[in-house]
Every structure is written in structure tokens, then in C-alpha cells.
Design a protein around this motif. Structure first.
Motif, PDB file in Angstrom:
ATOM      1  N   SER A 133     -10.821  -8.811   5.436  1.00  0.00           N
ATOM      2  CA  SER A 133      -9.659  -9.127   4.597  1.00  0.00           C
ATOM      3  C   SER A 133      -8.474  -9.578   5.430  1.00  0.00           C
ATOM      4  O   SER A 133      -7.744 -10.502   5.055  1.00  0.00           O
ATOM      5  CB  SER A 133      -9.272  -7.902   3.761  1.00  0.00           C
ATOM      6  OG  SER A 133     -10.318  -7.534   2.892  1.00  0.00           O
ATOM      7  N   VAL A 134      -8.270  -8.925   6.567  1.00  0.00           N
ATOM      8  CA  VAL A 134      -7.150  -9.289   7.441  1.00  0.00           C
ATOM      9  C   VAL A 134      -7.312 -10.726   7.938  1.00  0.00           C
ATOM     10  O   VAL A 134      -6.385 -11.539   7.864  1.00  0.00           O
ATOM     11  CB  VAL A 134      -7.066  -8.320   8.630  1.00  0.00           C
ATOM     12  CG1 VAL A 134      -5.959  -8.755   9.588  1.00  0.00           C
ATOM     13  CG2 VAL A 134      -6.814  -6.897   8.144  1.00  0.00           C
ATOM     14  N   PHE A 135      -8.501 -11.054   8.430  1.00  0.00           N
ATOM     15  CA  PHE A 135      -8.735 -12.407   8.929  1.00  0.00           C
ATOM     16  C   PHE A 135      -8.705 -13.435   7.799  1.00  0.00           C
ATOM     17  O   PHE A 135      -8.296 -14.581   8.013  1.00  0.00           O
ATOM     18  CB  PHE A 135     -10.070 -12.466   9.667  1.00  0.00           C
ATOM     19  CG  PHE A 135     -10.039 -11.833  11.034  1.00  0.00           C
ATOM     20  CD1 PHE A 135      -9.241 -12.350  12.040  1.00  0.00           C
ATOM     21  CD2 PHE A 135     -10.802 -10.708  11.314  1.00  0.00           C
ATOM     22  CE1 PHE A 135      -9.198 -11.765  13.303  1.00  0.00           C
ATOM     23  CE2 PHE A 135     -10.778 -10.122  12.573  1.00  0.00           C
ATOM     24  CZ  PHE A 135      -9.964 -10.646  13.569  1.00  0.00           C
ATOM     25  N   ALA A 136      -9.122 -13.046   6.613  1.00  0.00           N
ATOM     26  CA  ALA A 136      -9.074 -13.966   5.472  1.00  0.00           C
ATOM     27  C   ALA A 136      -7.634 -14.293   5.090  1.00  0.00           C
ATOM     28  O   ALA A 136      -7.296 -15.448   4.796  1.00  0.00           O
ATOM     29  CB  ALA A 136      -9.816 -13.367   4.284  1.00  0.00           C
ATOM     30  N   LEU A 137      -6.781 -13.270   5.093  1.00  0.00           N
ATOM     31  CA  LEU A 137      -5.364 -13.501   4.786  1.00  0.00           C
ATOM     32  C   LEU A 137      -4.716 -14.394   5.846  1.00  0.00           C
ATOM     33  O   LEU A 137      -3.930 -15.297   5.515  1.00  0.00           O
ATOM     34  CB  LEU A 137      -4.630 -12.172   4.690  1.00  0.00           C
ATOM     35  CG  LEU A 137      -4.957 -11.296   3.470  1.00  0.00           C
ATOM     36  CD1 LEU A 137      -4.364  -9.904   3.642  1.00  0.00           C
ATOM     37  CD2 LEU A 137      -4.437 -11.951   2.190  1.00  0.00           C
ATOM     38  N   LEU A 138      -5.046 -14.163   7.106  1.00  0.00           N
ATOM     39  CA  LEU A 138      -4.477 -14.970   8.188  1.00  0.00           C
ATOM     40  C   LEU A 138      -4.949 -16.417   8.114  1.00  0.00           C
ATOM     41  O   LEU A 138      -4.151 -17.350   8.270  1.00  0.00           O
ATOM     42  CB  LEU A 138      -4.856 -14.361   9.544  1.00  0.00           C
ATOM     43  CG  LEU A 138      -4.231 -13.016   9.891  1.00  0.00           C
ATOM     44  CD1 LEU A 138      -4.791 -12.486  11.204  1.00  0.00           C
ATOM     45  CD2 LEU A 138      -2.709 -13.138   9.982  1.00  0.00           C
ATOM     46  N   VAL A 153      -1.044  -3.150  -8.599  1.00  0.00           N
ATOM     47  CA  VAL A 153       0.218  -3.781  -8.195  1.00  0.00           C
ATOM     48  C   VAL A 153      -0.020  -5.185  -7.658  1.00  0.00           C
ATOM     49  O   VAL A 153       0.719  -6.124  -7.975  1.00  0.00           O
ATOM     50  CB  VAL A 153       0.933  -2.911  -7.133  1.00  0.00           C
ATOM     51  CG1 VAL A 153       2.157  -3.646  -6.580  1.00  0.00           C
ATOM     52  CG2 VAL A 153       1.346  -1.573  -7.734  1.00  0.00           C
ATOM     53  N   SER A 154      -1.070  -5.370  -6.848  1.00  0.00           N
ATOM     54  CA  SER A 154      -1.340  -6.688  -6.271  1.00  0.00           C
ATOM     55  C   SER A 154      -1.674  -7.713  -7.329  1.00  0.00           C
ATOM     56  O   SER A 154      -1.407  -8.914  -7.161  1.00  0.00           O
ATOM     57  CB  SER A 154      -2.484  -6.593  -5.254  1.00  0.00           C
ATOM     58  OG  SER A 154      -3.702  -6.257  -5.884  1.00  0.00           O
ATOM     59  N   SER A 184       1.171  -3.685  -1.534  1.00  0.00           N
ATOM     60  CA  SER A 184       0.066  -3.225  -2.371  1.00  0.00           C
ATOM     61  C   SER A 184      -1.290  -3.473  -1.714  1.00  0.00           C
ATOM     62  O   SER A 184      -2.199  -2.645  -1.820  1.00  0.00           O
ATOM     63  CB  SER A 184       0.115  -3.909  -3.743  1.00  0.00           C
ATOM     64  OG  SER A 184      -0.029  -5.320  -3.614  1.00  0.00           O
ATOM     65  N   CYS A 185      -1.435  -4.624  -1.028  1.00  0.00           N
ATOM     66  CA  CYS A 185      -2.698  -4.904  -0.337  1.00  0.00           C
ATOM     67  C   CYS A 185      -2.922  -3.914   0.807  1.00  0.00           C
ATOM     68  O   CYS A 185      -4.048  -3.453   1.035  1.00  0.00           O
ATOM     69  CB  CYS A 185      -2.699  -6.335   0.199  1.00  0.00           C
ATOM     70  SG  CYS A 185      -2.949  -7.593  -1.075  1.00  0.00           S
ATOM     71  N   THR A 208      -1.745  -0.889   0.861  1.00  0.00           N
ATOM     72  CA  THR A 208      -2.074   0.362   0.189  1.00  0.00           C
ATOM     73  C   THR A 208      -3.526   0.366  -0.275  1.00  0.00           C
ATOM     74  O   THR A 208      -4.250   1.358  -0.117  1.00  0.00           O
ATOM     75  CB  THR A 208      -1.139   0.581  -1.014  1.00  0.00           C
ATOM     76  OG1 THR A 208       0.214   0.574  -0.577  1.00  0.00           O
ATOM     77  CG2 THR A 208      -1.449   1.897  -1.715  1.00  0.00           C
ATOM     78  N   PHE A 209      -3.949  -0.757  -0.838  1.00  0.00           N
ATOM     79  CA  PHE A 209      -5.326  -0.895  -1.315  1.00  0.00           C
ATOM     80  C   PHE A 209      -6.322  -0.695  -0.173  1.00  0.00           C
ATOM     81  O   PHE A 209      -7.283   0.075  -0.285  1.00  0.00           O
ATOM     82  CB  PHE A 209      -5.506  -2.274  -1.949  1.00  0.00           C
ATOM     83  CG  PHE A 209      -6.919  -2.594  -2.345  1.00  0.00           C
ATOM     84  CD1 PHE A 209      -7.483  -2.033  -3.482  1.00  0.00           C
ATOM     85  CD2 PHE A 209      -7.692  -3.468  -1.592  1.00  0.00           C
ATOM     86  CE1 PHE A 209      -8.793  -2.331  -3.851  1.00  0.00           C
ATOM     87  CE2 PHE A 209      -8.991  -3.770  -1.942  1.00  0.00           C
ATOM     88  CZ  PHE A 209      -9.544  -3.194  -3.080  1.00  0.00           C
ATOM     89  N   LEU A 210      -6.095  -1.372   0.957  1.00  0.00           N
ATOM     90  CA  LEU A 210      -7.012  -1.270   2.094  1.00  0.00           C
ATOM     91  C   LEU A 210      -6.966   0.121   2.726  1.00  0.00           C
ATOM     92  O   LEU A 210      -7.977   0.604   3.247  1.00  0.00           O
ATOM     93  CB  LEU A 210      -6.680  -2.348   3.125  1.00  0.00           C
ATOM     94  CG  LEU A 210      -6.934  -3.788   2.659  1.00  0.00           C
ATOM     95  CD1 LEU A 210      -6.507  -4.779   3.737  1.00  0.00           C
ATOM     96  CD2 LEU A 210      -8.409  -4.002   2.313  1.00  0.00           C
ATOM     97  N   LEU A 211      -5.801   0.768   2.685  1.00  0.00           N
ATOM     98  CA  LEU A 211      -5.707   2.137   3.175  1.00  0.00           C
ATOM     99  C   LEU A 211      -6.595   3.060   2.338  1.00  0.00           C
ATOM    100  O   LEU A 211      -7.324   3.914   2.866  1.00  0.00           O
ATOM    101  CB  LEU A 211      -4.261   2.624   3.126  1.00  0.00           C
ATOM    102  CG  LEU A 211      -4.033   4.109   3.451  1.00  0.00           C
ATOM    103  CD1 LEU A 211      -4.476   4.422   4.878  1.00  0.00           C
ATOM    104  CD2 LEU A 211      -2.562   4.478   3.249  1.00  0.00           C
ATOM    105  N   GLY A 212      -6.545   2.873   1.021  1.00  0.00           N
ATOM    106  CA  GLY A 212      -7.398   3.674   0.141  1.00  0.00           C
ATOM    107  C   GLY A 212      -8.874   3.419   0.402  1.00  0.00           C
ATOM    108  O   GLY A 212      -9.681   4.355   0.428  1.00  0.00           O
TER     109      GLY A 212
END
Length: 308
Positions: free
Chosen positions: A246-251, A129-130, A268-269, A271-275
Motif C-alpha cells: 500500500s505504501v509503494f502504491a500510494l507513492l 473515514v477514508s 485515516s489510511c 489508522t486503517f493500516l495500523l489496525g
């Protein structure tokens, strides 16, 4: 986990996440492979003169330098050059968790638990999805390069494990010695000899900031701290912390470059990280006297070799 150590680990995750913005700063105008080559050259010298060579055959160091330098970070840098935003590059590089699981099944005969299988399925759904619900921050070429990086990540872990080294920090430093030349050779093969003079002429403050940040805070300081924490805490406790990258990269991508995610991509991101989190938190098999949860062997390789 002690509060001071937790704060230190989160700080390193922030540095590693911010590193993707620093990669973008360098590759926006210059060849990504040469930027990566300069990163590893700076990270290696002069510290290599103060670090004793690990007691392993040279072939392991050469292979590690090639896979880690060109395969992971050369390809990751190219992914940003070819249209992937810095934040999405960090998120999609987490696909290395899935490729690591595949290596574990093929090489170490590990068994995928039902929880891990569910995590893989959820993360793949989020990944698809992403990619397809992009607002211009994802390109097919960028995805292709970041997938190459994700495939190479577990290979670096396999090399590290196969070497039998007991000094992963020294192994990493000496392995990076063999990263710059393959990166330069690939750049010349793709762009011709003129890329060297063009890069030299265009090299400026942004390139220096990008390379020096990648070499010292990200590679040397970050890996030094990570190595110390690996000796102090079980990997099952540390590996999930890498999701914060990933969180810090997005920020940082949003703060510096105003990178935006569509609503579908935010969902979707997540969801992806949850998986990915479900994969990194394998179901515990209780045995008498067991005190810590342990990651599968391949996931341990990933944790030991991880340094953005």
C-alpha cells in the motif's frame, strides 16, 4: 531475516505496489476485464509448458482461476476504472485481511483475540473515514468492486488449502490457465461482442506495458520470490511485510498520476493500516518449546495465496 532476503522482499513489495499504477495505465482506456485476461494469458504461456501440473483434481484449478482471476483481479481492475485511485485501491484491498479473519472464524473455528478485535475496530474506523472524506479519489462504485475483490481473496486461500497441494507456485500457474476465459466472457456479457474488436483496435504501447508488467515482474517473478521466502521464514514474519504494498502504491500513484490524498485520508489510511498490522500480529500464546509465532490458519491461506 538475512539482509539480502529482506532487500529482496522489499523489492517485491515495491513491484507489487507499483503494479497498481500499471493496472491503471491499462484500464484508463481499455476494458479492465480484458486487460486482466491478457495479464493471465501472458503469465501462463509459455511457462506452463515447463511447469508440471500439481497433483490435484482439476476442479480446484478451475475454481482457483475463476476466483483469483475474475473475483480478485478482475474486480480490482474494475475498481480503478470506476473511479478509485490506484493508491486507494491498494489500501482498500487490504480489507481482505478482515474478510480472511471472518473466513477463519466461520470455517476454521478460529478465535479472535482481543488484540485482533482492536485491530479490526481501528481498521474499520479508518476505512469509513477514508471513504467519506474523499477528494474525488474514491467512488462508491470503485469501493464496491474493491470490496468484492477483498471478499474473494480468502476464498482463493480456501481453495488452495482444500486442494492439499504441496506445490503452490505450480498450482498458481495452472490455476491462472482458467482465468482468461471467464474474464473475457464477463466482459462480453457486460459490453457485447463489440468490446473485443474495440479493444483490438485501441490496443497500444500503454496496454502492452501494463499487461507485460502485471504478468512477468508482478506475477511470475514476485510470486516466485514470495514462494521461496515462505519456505524459508515463518509466515508470521512475512505477512506483515505486505503492508508495504500500500505504501509503494500510494507513492507510485503520486509520482506517476499526481494522485493526492486529503489530510483526513492520510490520517485515516494510516489508522486503517495500523489496525491491519494489529490483526496480522496476533498476540502470542507461549507454549513450552515454541520458537515461532504462527498466524491463524486463514491468515496463512492469505499469505500463501497473495500475489498482486
Amino acid at each position: 531475516m538475512q539482509g539480502r532476503d529482506l532487500l529482496l522482499i522489499i523489492s517485491v513489495m515495491a513491484i507489487w505496489g507499483f503494479n497498481f499504477s500499471m493496472i491503471k495505465l491499462g484500464v484508463s482506456e481499455l476494458d479492465p476485464l480484458l486487460i486482466a485476461a491478457a495479464r493471465f494469458a501472458c503469465a501462463t504461456f509459455p511457462i506452463i509448458f515447463f511447469i508440471r501440473k500439481p497433483d490435484v483434481p482439476w476442479r480446484y484449478l478451475i475454481a482457483y482461476g475463476l476466483v483469483f482471476g475474475t473475483g480478485i483481479w478482475g474486480m480490482a481492475s474494475c475498481s480503478i476504472t470506476f473511479g478509485l485511485s490506484s493508491g486507494m485501491a491498494a489500501v482498500l484491498l487490504q480489507t481482505d485481511v478482515l474478510t480472511t479473519v471472518l473466513v477463519g472464524v466461520l470455517l476454521y473455528k478460529e478465535v479472535i483475540s482481543s488484540r485482533m478485535a482492536a485491530g479490526i475496530l481501528i481498521s474499520l474506523m479508518g476505512l469509513v473515514v477514508s471513504i467519506f472524506y474523499t477528494n474525488g479519489n474514491v467512488t462508491l462504485a470503485g469501493v464496491a468492486f474493491i470490496m468484492l475483490a477483498a471478499i474473494c481473496w480468502p476464498l482463493a486461500g480456501v481453495i488452495l488449502r482444500s486442494s492439499g497441494t504441496r506445490a503452490p507456485f505450480a498450482f498458481n500457474i495452472w490455476g491462472m490457465l482458467f482465468a482468461p476465459l471467464p474474464l473475457m466472457a464477463l466482459s462480453i456479457a457486460m459490453n457485447g461482442w463489440g468490446v473485443l474488436s474495440a479493444t483490438y483496435q485501441q490496443w497500444g504501447a500503454d496496454a502492452w506495458i501494463s499487461v507485460l508488467f502485471q504478468a512477468y515482474p508482478t506475477t511470475l517473478f514476485g510470486y516466485w520470490v514470495w514462494n521461496k521466502m515462505l519456505l524459508k521464514y515463518p509466515m508470521s514474519q512475512l505477512a506483515p511485510m505486505t503492508l508495504l504494498v500500500s505504501v509503494f502504491a500510494l507513492l507510485s500513484g503520486y509520482a506517476i498520476y499526481d494522485e493526492q490524498l486529503s489530510l483526513a485520508q492520510w490520517i485515516s489510511c494510516s489508522t486503517f493500516l495500523l489496525g491491519i498490522a494489529l490483526v496480522l500480529y496476533p498476540q502470542r500464546n507461549k507454549t513450552p518449546g515454541e520458537s515461532d509465532r504462527k498466524l491463524p490458519a486463514a491468515s496463512q491461506d492469505r499469505a500463501e495465496a497473495s500475489v498482486p
